[in-house]
Write a protein that holds these residues in place. Sequence first.
Motif, mmCIF file in Angstrom:
data_model
loop_
_atom_site.group_PDB
_atom_site.id
_atom_site.type_symbol
_atom_site.label_atom_id
_atom_site.label_comp_id
_atom_site.label_asym_id
_atom_site.label_seq_id
_atom_site.Cartn_x
_atom_site.Cartn_y
_atom_site.Cartn_z
ATOM 1 N N ASP A 118 0.854 -1.189 0.000
ATOM 2 C CA ASP A 118 0.000 0.000 0.000
ATOM 3 C C ASP A 118 0.889 1.237 0.000
ATOM 4 O OD1 ASP A 118 -1.778 2.071 0.496
ATOM 5 O OD2 ASP A 118 -3.027 0.873 1.834
ATOM 6 N N ASN A 119 1.016 1.855 -1.175
ATOM 7 C CA ASN A 119 1.926 2.996 -1.331
ATOM 8 C C ASN A 119 1.683 4.099 -0.310
ATOM 9 O OD1 ASN A 119 3.171 1.851 -3.629
ATOM 10 N ND2 ASN A 119 1.550 2.621 -4.953
ATOM 11 N N LYS A 120 0.420 4.313 0.028
ATOM 12 C CA LYS A 120 0.089 5.420 0.937
ATOM 13 C C LYS A 120 0.654 5.206 2.338
ATOM 14 C CE LYS A 120 -4.417 5.302 0.293
ATOM 15 N NZ LYS A 120 -4.569 4.249 -0.719
ATOM 16 N N LEU A 121 0.952 3.942 2.669
ATOM 17 C CA LEU A 121 1.453 3.641 4.015
ATOM 18 C C LEU A 121 2.969 3.457 4.068
ATOM 19 C CD1 LEU A 121 -1.347 1.183 5.236
ATOM 20 C CD2 LEU A 121 -1.129 3.636 5.698
ATOM 21 N N VAL A 122 3.630 3.579 2.908
ATOM 22 C CA VAL A 122 5.095 3.483 2.889
ATOM 23 C C VAL A 122 5.657 4.872 3.184
ATOM 24 C CG1 VAL A 122 7.139 2.848 1.555
ATOM 25 C CG2 VAL A 122 5.009 1.594 1.223
ATOM 26 N N THR A 123 5.834 5.135 4.475
ATOM 27 C CA THR A 123 6.311 6.444 4.927
ATOM 28 C C THR A 123 7.482 6.251 5.882
ATOM 29 O OG1 THR A 123 4.856 6.462 6.860
ATOM 30 C CG2 THR A 123 3.948 7.352 4.796
ATOM 31 N N GLU A 128 1.434 1.787 10.401
ATOM 32 C CA GLU A 128 0.577 0.659 10.025
ATOM 33 C C GLU A 128 1.341 -0.253 9.083
ATOM 34 O OE1 GLU A 128 -3.556 1.412 8.784
ATOM 35 O OE2 GLU A 128 -3.112 3.525 9.211
ATOM 36 N N VAL A 129 0.981 -1.520 9.085
ATOM 37 C CA VAL A 129 1.585 -2.467 8.145
ATOM 38 C C VAL A 129 1.106 -2.102 6.744
ATOM 39 C CG1 VAL A 129 1.857 -4.886 7.528
ATOM 40 C CG2 VAL A 129 1.593 -4.245 9.924
ATOM 41 N N SER A 148 -0.742 -11.470 9.579
ATOM 42 C CA SER A 148 -0.147 -10.752 10.706
ATOM 43 C C SER A 148 1.331 -10.539 10.420
ATOM 44 C CB SER A 148 -0.330 -11.529 12.020
ATOM 45 O OG SER A 148 0.302 -12.790 11.939
ATOM 46 N N LEU A 149 1.902 -9.593 11.122
ATOM 47 C CA LEU A 149 3.332 -9.288 10.999
ATOM 48 C C LEU A 149 4.022 -9.670 12.301
ATOM 49 C CD1 LEU A 149 5.798 -7.964 9.599
ATOM 50 C CD2 LEU A 149 4.985 -5.759 10.487
ATOM 51 N N GLN A 150 5.088 -10.444 12.187
ATOM 52 C CA GLN A 150 5.860 -10.864 13.354
ATOM 53 C C GLN A 150 6.350 -9.638 14.122
ATOM 54 O OE1 GLN A 150 9.394 -12.943 12.148
ATOM 55 N NE2 GLN A 150 10.187 -13.144 14.209
ATOM 56 N N ASN A 151 6.143 -9.643 15.426
ATOM 57 C CA ASN A 151 6.592 -8.530 16.281
ATOM 58 C C ASN A 151 6.233 -7.189 15.650
ATOM 59 O OD1 ASN A 151 7.893 -10.533 17.899
ATOM 60 N ND2 ASN A 151 9.647 -10.468 16.527
ATOM 61 N N SER A 152 4.968 -7.012 15.325
ATOM 62 C CA SER A 152 4.567 -5.887 14.468
ATOM 63 C C SER A 152 5.027 -4.521 14.984
ATOM 64 C CB SER A 152 3.056 -5.895 14.250
ATOM 65 O OG SER A 152 2.369 -5.786 15.471
ATOM 66 N N LYS A 153 4.862 -4.252 16.264
ATOM 67 C CA LYS A 153 5.228 -2.931 16.787
ATOM 68 C C LYS A 153 6.721 -2.669 16.647
ATOM 69 C CE LYS A 153 4.694 0.131 20.747
ATOM 70 N NZ LYS A 153 4.271 0.273 22.153
ATOM 71 N N SER A 154 7.539 -3.626 17.079
ATOM 72 C CA SER A 154 8.992 -3.433 17.018
ATOM 73 C C SER A 154 9.494 -3.474 15.570
ATOM 74 C CB SER A 154 9.719 -4.483 17.865
ATOM 75 O OG SER A 154 9.388 -5.784 17.461
ATOM 76 N N THR A 155 8.853 -4.279 14.730
ATOM 77 C CA THR A 155 9.260 -4.335 13.320
ATOM 78 C C THR A 155 8.986 -3.001 12.638
ATOM 79 O OG1 THR A 155 8.878 -6.726 13.159
ATOM 80 C CG2 THR A 155 8.876 -5.490 11.101
ATOM 81 N N LEU A 156 7.813 -2.424 12.863
ATOM 82 C CA LEU A 156 7.487 -1.132 12.259
ATOM 83 C C LEU A 156 8.417 -0.038 12.769
ATOM 84 C CD1 LEU A 156 3.571 -1.230 12.307
ATOM 85 C CD2 LEU A 156 5.089 -1.582 10.359
ATOM 86 N N GLU A 157 8.748 -0.111 14.048
ATOM 87 C CA GLU A 157 9.672 0.876 14.633
ATOM 88 C C GLU A 157 11.047 0.767 13.982
ATOM 89 O OE1 GLU A 157 11.677 1.855 18.985
ATOM 90 O OE2 GLU A 157 9.850 0.624 18.901
ATOM 91 N N ALA A 158 11.532 -0.463 13.826
ATOM 92 C CA ALA A 158 12.851 -0.678 13.228
ATOM 93 C C ALA A 158 12.872 -0.235 11.763
ATOM 94 C CB ALA A 158 13.241 -2.150 13.332
#
Length: 201
Positions: A118-123, A128-129, A148-158
């Motif tokens: 989702d291009n709009k969420l690639v920031t 958001e995933v 689902s995304l593994q360790n979603s919160k920490s993965t998005l942060e990283a």
Amino acid sequence: MTEYKFSDRAYTKMIFHAAKYPHLAINGVLLAEKGAKSNSVVIVDAIPLFHQCLYVTPMVEIALMQVDAYAERENLVIAGYYAACENFYDNTLDKVPAAKIADKIQENFKGACFAIIDNKLVTLEQEEVALKVFSCNDGGRWSKSNYSLQNSKSTLEAVSVLLKRGAMKDVVDFDNHLDNPKHDWTNELLNKDLKQIMAMY
């Protein structure tokens, strides 16, 4: 219905690929461990393919043969396809012209998925995933699926931190390899770096 879980490595490499070429359409394939059940698939890796010759059949065939051989060596299987459109607003399945590749993968792996970035969420702030995931139903049509995304919160942060550092430039796709065979499309070095970085989050 099949449920999918994406590893931090697979998600990061897909986002890096899209972020490296924000002005172009990109695609790649997704790998799962061999013996994965068709109703629960863990996507462990992503192999970036193209940003220039997405639909040139000979190139696609060569790339898929090499990826298949690599997957066999690593005890993995091609279990999905991912793509991002060059148009910022084209984030739906009907806007992606490469469904034939996904269909072919699905013929060989019944639990295959089709992930659209989702291009709009690639920031730079990954809140958001940035994926829409589809699976093939009994009628042969792709429909939205749970994931689902593994360790979603920490993965998005990283991923946010890495994007701000410009780490997306380190991802190598098959087009880069065709330009210079020294470029490693398996991204072995990046995979090692991601393993160390993700362990910190």
